[in-house]
Design a protein around this motif. Structure first.
Motif, PDB file in Angstrom:
ATOM      1  N   HIS A 165       0.814  -1.222   0.000  1.00 58.13           N
ATOM      2  CA  HIS A 165       0.000   0.000   0.000  1.00 58.13           C
ATOM      3  C   HIS A 165       0.845   1.268   0.000  1.00 58.13           C
ATOM      4  O   HIS A 165       0.303   2.360   0.000  1.00 58.13           O
ATOM      5  N   LEU A 166       2.153   1.119   0.018  1.00 59.15           N
ATOM      6  CA  LEU A 166       2.989   2.307   0.098  1.00 59.15           C
ATOM      7  C   LEU A 166       3.394   2.800  -1.272  1.00 59.15           C
ATOM      8  O   LEU A 166       3.609   2.018  -2.195  1.00 59.15           O
ATOM      9  N   ASP A 167       3.552   4.104  -1.391  1.00 60.39           N
ATOM     10  CA  ASP A 167       4.220   4.678  -2.544  1.00 60.39           C
ATOM     11  C   ASP A 167       5.681   4.827  -2.194  1.00 60.39           C
ATOM     12  O   ASP A 167       6.029   5.488  -1.220  1.00 60.39           O
ATOM     13  N   CYS A 168       6.512   4.238  -2.939  1.00 60.34           N
ATOM     14  CA  CYS A 168       7.919   4.264  -2.595  1.00 60.34           C
ATOM     15  C   CYS A 168       8.694   3.987  -3.858  1.00 60.34           C
ATOM     16  O   CYS A 168       8.412   3.052  -4.582  1.00 60.34           O
ATOM     17  N   GLU A 169       9.657   4.816  -4.143  1.00 62.71           N
ATOM     18  CA  GLU A 169      10.388   4.654  -5.388  1.00 62.71           C
ATOM     19  C   GLU A 169      11.867   4.415  -5.124  1.00 62.71           C
ATOM     20  O   GLU A 169      12.379   4.703  -4.058  1.00 62.71           O
ATOM     21  N   GLY A 170      12.507   3.889  -6.126  1.00 63.21           N
ATOM     22  CA  GLY A 170      13.954   3.787  -6.078  1.00 63.21           C
ATOM     23  C   GLY A 170      14.492   2.547  -5.415  1.00 63.21           C
ATOM     24  O   GLY A 170      15.695   2.357  -5.342  1.00 63.21           O
ATOM     25  N   LEU A 171      13.611   1.675  -4.926  1.00 68.71           N
ATOM     26  CA  LEU A 171      14.119   0.457  -4.297  1.00 68.71           C
ATOM     27  C   LEU A 171      14.230  -0.663  -5.327  1.00 68.71           C
ATOM     28  O   LEU A 171      13.428  -0.748  -6.253  1.00 68.71           O
ATOM     29  N   ILE A 172      15.204  -1.497  -5.130  1.00 66.97           N
ATOM     30  CA  ILE A 172      15.284  -2.710  -5.937  1.00 66.97           C
ATOM     31  C   ILE A 172      14.610  -3.829  -5.164  1.00 66.97           C
ATOM     32  O   ILE A 172      15.003  -4.143  -4.041  1.00 66.97           O
ATOM     33  N   ILE A 173      13.573  -4.391  -5.755  1.00 60.93           N
ATOM     34  CA  ILE A 173      12.831  -5.455  -5.083  1.00 60.93           C
ATOM     35  C   ILE A 173      13.471  -6.790  -5.444  1.00 60.93           C
ATOM     36  O   ILE A 173      13.672  -7.093  -6.621  1.00 60.93           O
ATOM     37  N   ARG A 174      13.777  -7.585  -4.414  1.00 60.37           N
ATOM     38  CA  ARG A 174      14.473  -8.840  -4.649  1.00 60.37           C
ATOM     39  C   ARG A 174      13.625 -10.068  -4.343  1.00 60.37           C
ATOM     40  O   ARG A 174      13.962 -11.164  -4.743  1.00 60.37           O
ATOM     41  N   ALA A 175      12.592  -9.879  -3.536  1.00 64.62           N
ATOM     42  CA  ALA A 175      11.871 -11.059  -3.050  1.00 64.62           C
ATOM     43  C   ALA A 175      10.476 -10.660  -2.634  1.00 64.62           C
ATOM     44  O   ALA A 175      10.153  -9.482  -2.502  1.00 64.62           O
ATOM     45  N   VAL A 176       9.646 -11.651  -2.456  1.00 63.86           N
ATOM     46  CA  VAL A 176       8.325 -11.422  -1.888  1.00 63.86           C
ATOM     47  C   VAL A 176       8.138 -12.417  -0.739  1.00 63.86           C
ATOM     48  O   VAL A 176       8.583 -13.569  -0.828  1.00 63.86           O
ATOM     49  N   ILE A 177       7.551 -11.956   0.340  1.00 62.26           N
ATOM     50  CA  ILE A 177       7.298 -12.823   1.499  1.00 62.26           C
ATOM     51  C   ILE A 177       5.838 -13.243   1.483  1.00 62.26           C
ATOM     52  O   ILE A 177       4.946 -12.399   1.399  1.00 62.26           O
TER      53      ILE A 177
END
Lengths: 509, 509
Positions: A165-177
């Motif tokens: 639900h967050l707006d957040c930019e610039g992160l590299i997503i590596r995984a999902v829990i």
């Protein structure tokens, strides 16, 4: 963050990181501090705080005591006192592999070399985050979720959780829990749903960290839990890592034993390097192996009785909630109920949620509020029912006799309050259980699906069915609360994976 | 780094950090891998590798087994199975405080609130580094030193060790690590020396992390160890942190229990945040507390017998070294001897040191070479003597009779080799010890100080005395090997603290 406003001032003795770590306020910390100083005890401190916030199963101590004091538990041999394999000793990893093969219903025999055992799943989260992410990278997680994972992946490993639900930019997503059964929703996902989640992860080159910590804590015989390890094949086996531990399913969070199953040898090698920080005593590794291989005790004694007691405790709590008109999510799994107290907020804010949480605490009941799970909507609470205070003995008299009147809920500050739970703190001592005399009076009502999920008083089952049906589908995504806001739920029902994908895309921009 | 040349290729499944962690080669890893696959066992694998590399005390298993299987060890109560204080449970921290008060000879009663207990001192190093340093900061350490600390402070916490012999700029130094008794030198520092170190740390605003892991492993009654906790007052009490654990002094590295004593509450609070990754099972905390409070067993059974056995094992090894003309540092502490095999190197290089180390390994003897301790001079080895293979029974016959001839050292590749140690692998089984019949024949010779520290054959005590006297002073700084190089030792004898200060200044530029 609203919680924990009174952080200590910086220390000149600590580094920036050290001060940040020290000042970090675990959500609800204020409550746990009070609880630690004033724990309820039936004789020593009958006016102390009842903890319905920590997800621990306190219903089966008698069974555990009997098993853990058998002679096979007092065993020492030289190698147990010496350094050993930091991914867990071979005999333990072999037992874990056998155990998971059986209880996860794996179609093939699981391999002990794919097992990593550490002192708790928090340690595993920390290590996995450290080796699949670089500092400031992120892991995708649907909210609400068990909030401690935020600290698990951040404190050492500097990895952020990307909330759906967050707006957040610039992160590299590596995984999902992915949690199944879910914490805090207690939702159980079907194999088809889990496959869909895993396919989504695969399409996006994400590791899937599957948390099945509550896999044996399902207390309705008609409901079957399906581990992802029971699948004939995993969409992306080298990026799928399954966590389990003894804290929840064997009611021993104090023993510190968590396991990871992964076919990715490179991950295992990397985890082995960090394992030296997360070792389990050799003697305890022996005890855990003994326990896991004792199928007679597990299948004939512990699990059936544990399920009976959990079901009774769950029935009691949900009956109370129902009689108070508090909506909740009715699921036959895990150790808690996710309840909707939004109507008791004077306004929809997390400050108000905190006020309500503190009101409970003033009355010596510790709960977990939604903010601790990064819930986007204020007013939801997780209530742990797996404690003897809630259901031990005297219950039928209490419900039937004068106790029924005494048990009526007390208002303070205009808020409903579980005073009643305190009145059960009486009769029993800790070792003399009276489960046999307890009958689940409300089970039929529960089976009728008499449950409401919005903020209003309970409605007849009929009028609720369509709502429940709709919500049930939305809940599958675990971010149903977000989607349940007016904008999203009005007509549109976006496909889960598309939502994930869009958010992921946004995050990667 | 010369060791571990064959690092695995990067994994696509891991982050940069993850690959770096996975590819990290603990020094000597190659040896430990071989050892794990081919451990010596008296009956099952009599030709396997003898491990004289890992600092473990394997001499007192019989005593420990007897104590650890007494009924008080098999104790379970509900709270032990539940989450608890991440700095260690109160009952354990209280016992540790009492224990340290007594055995460290503290002039005041130590406070349980100043105690942090975690699953090993490696975890404590990791956590302390994380909270007193920022990433890339550094901690000062004299070399040679127990090399694993490099990983302890780096793997999670990204903190570097600043070796006294290294040129390195741009690091912020936050702390200095002091070991007493020292590892690998086994040197015992006097209170005056420790105060000088602590004053140095104070003048430079450095935390002093004092590692006293071997404080009870001193096996000469005429030598007294002084803990810094025995000082009337510490120069900078809020920056002085004392580590101890059960691994060495109680011969149970597999139990995973390390303690930190600090008066700095802010540090304790920060450590508590990280403690969730380093928890000890509740039942083991109970066992450790039981052990620490059993002074009758500790004082009348364990410590005296442990000292007797250590002394005997030490005498045997040093006697062997002496008969082979191998110089070594003769100290009545710790579990190892620091020996000078420089004359067996064909040239003075770490590659040659590695070749020698591998030669031992080919003959199934695992040692630790100086490189693993960041020793600046190639050719030094740490040899662990606290193993039954080295001294169990039959020793006097072996030395006196035909065994004396068989026991002569075998040369291979022109190198002396401890074949002899393998020949002691015979007589005894693991449970039937025969210590009583063993008399320390060489103790008087040891007392004479018949020890050589350069690369030549032993000289008479007289001619050595001046050299030893000089070295003894230099050794106090723990970086004596560096200063013992021709350039530094020729005439000049810089004051220890000035060296530290100059290096610190250089590092901070």
């Amino acid at each position: 963050m609203v919680l924990g406003a009174e952080a200590p001032s910086p220390s000149v003795y600590l580094s920036k990181r050290g001060n940040s770590i020290r000042q970090h306020q675990g959500t609800l910390q204020e409550g746990f501090v009070q609880y630690a100083a004033n724990k309820y005890h039936v004789t020593d401190n009958p006016e102390g705080i009842i903890n319905l916030g920590t997800s621990e199963n306190k219903l089966c101590y008698d069974l555990l005591h009997a098993r853990l004091t058998r002679p096979d538990m007092l065993y020492v041999e030289p190698s147990l006192l010496q350094y050993s394999d930091w991914t867990g000793r071979t005999f333990l990893r072999e037992e874990v592999a056998k155990f998971l093969t059986h209880y996860c219903g794996s179609p093939k025999t699981l391999n002990a070399d794919n097992v990593v055992v550490m002192n708790g799943c928090g340690s595993l989260f920390s290590c996995v985050a450290a080796v699949i992410c670089d500092p400031k990278d992120a892991i995708l997680i649907p909210t609400p979720f068990y909030g401690v994972i935020t600290d698990d992946v951040d404190l050492y490993s500097d990895v952020k959780l990307f909330h759906v639900h967050l707006d957040c930019e610039g992160l590299i997503i590596r995984a999902v829990i992915l949690m199944n059964p879910h914490n805090p929703l207690a939702e159980i996902y079907t194999p088809e749903e889990m496959i869909a989640f895993l396919e989504f992860a695969k399409r996006n080159d994400l590791h899937a960290i599957v948390d099945e910590l509550y896999m044996l804590t399902v207390f309705d015989e008609s409901v079957t839990f399906h581990s992802v390890l029971s699948l004939d094949s995993l969409p992306d086996p080298l990026r799928t890592h399954v966590m389990w531990g003894l804290s929840k399913d064997f009611a021993m969070s104090g023993i510190r034993a968590g396991t990871l199953y992964t076919e990715n040898r490179e991950l295992v090698e990397a985890l082995a390097q960090l394992g030296c920080f997360h070792g389990i005593p050799g003697t305890v590794q022996h005890q855990v192996a003994q326990l896991l291989q004792d199928r007679a005790w597990i299948d004939n004694e512990f699990l059936p009785e544990n399920r009976r007691r959990l079901k009774a405790a769950h029935s009691f709590l949900t009956g109370e909630l129902r009689s108070m008109g508090i909506p909740f999510l009715d699921r036959p799994a895990a150790l808690f109920v996710w309840a909707d107290l939004r109507e008791y907020l004077q306004e929809s804010s997390f400050q108000e949620e905190l006020n309500l949480w503190r009101c409970f605490l003033r009355h010596n009941v510790l709960l977990s509020c939604g903010q601790a799970f990064s819930c986007s909507t204020p007013g939801w609470f997780r209530i742990v029912f797996a404690d003897q205070h809630l259901h031990l003995g005297g219950l039928s008299q209490h419900l039937g006799g004068a106790g029924g009147e005494r048990g009526r809920l007390v208002f303070e500050d205009g808020l409903t309050f579980f005073q009643k739970s305190q009145e059960f703190r009486l009769v029993n001592d800790r070792t003399n259980y009276q489960y046999a005399s307890y009958s689940i009076k409300n089970s039929s009502r529960i089976a009728e699906g008499l449950v409401s999920l919005d903020g209003e008083a309970p409605k007849p089952a009929e009028s609720l069915e369509s709502l429940i049906g709709t919500l049930r589908n939305q809940i599958r995504s675990s971010d149903w609360l977000e989607k349940n806001t007016p904008e999203l739920s009005a007509g549109e029902d976006p496909e889960i994976l598309d939502v994930f994908k869009a958010l992921l895309h946004r995050a990667r921009k």
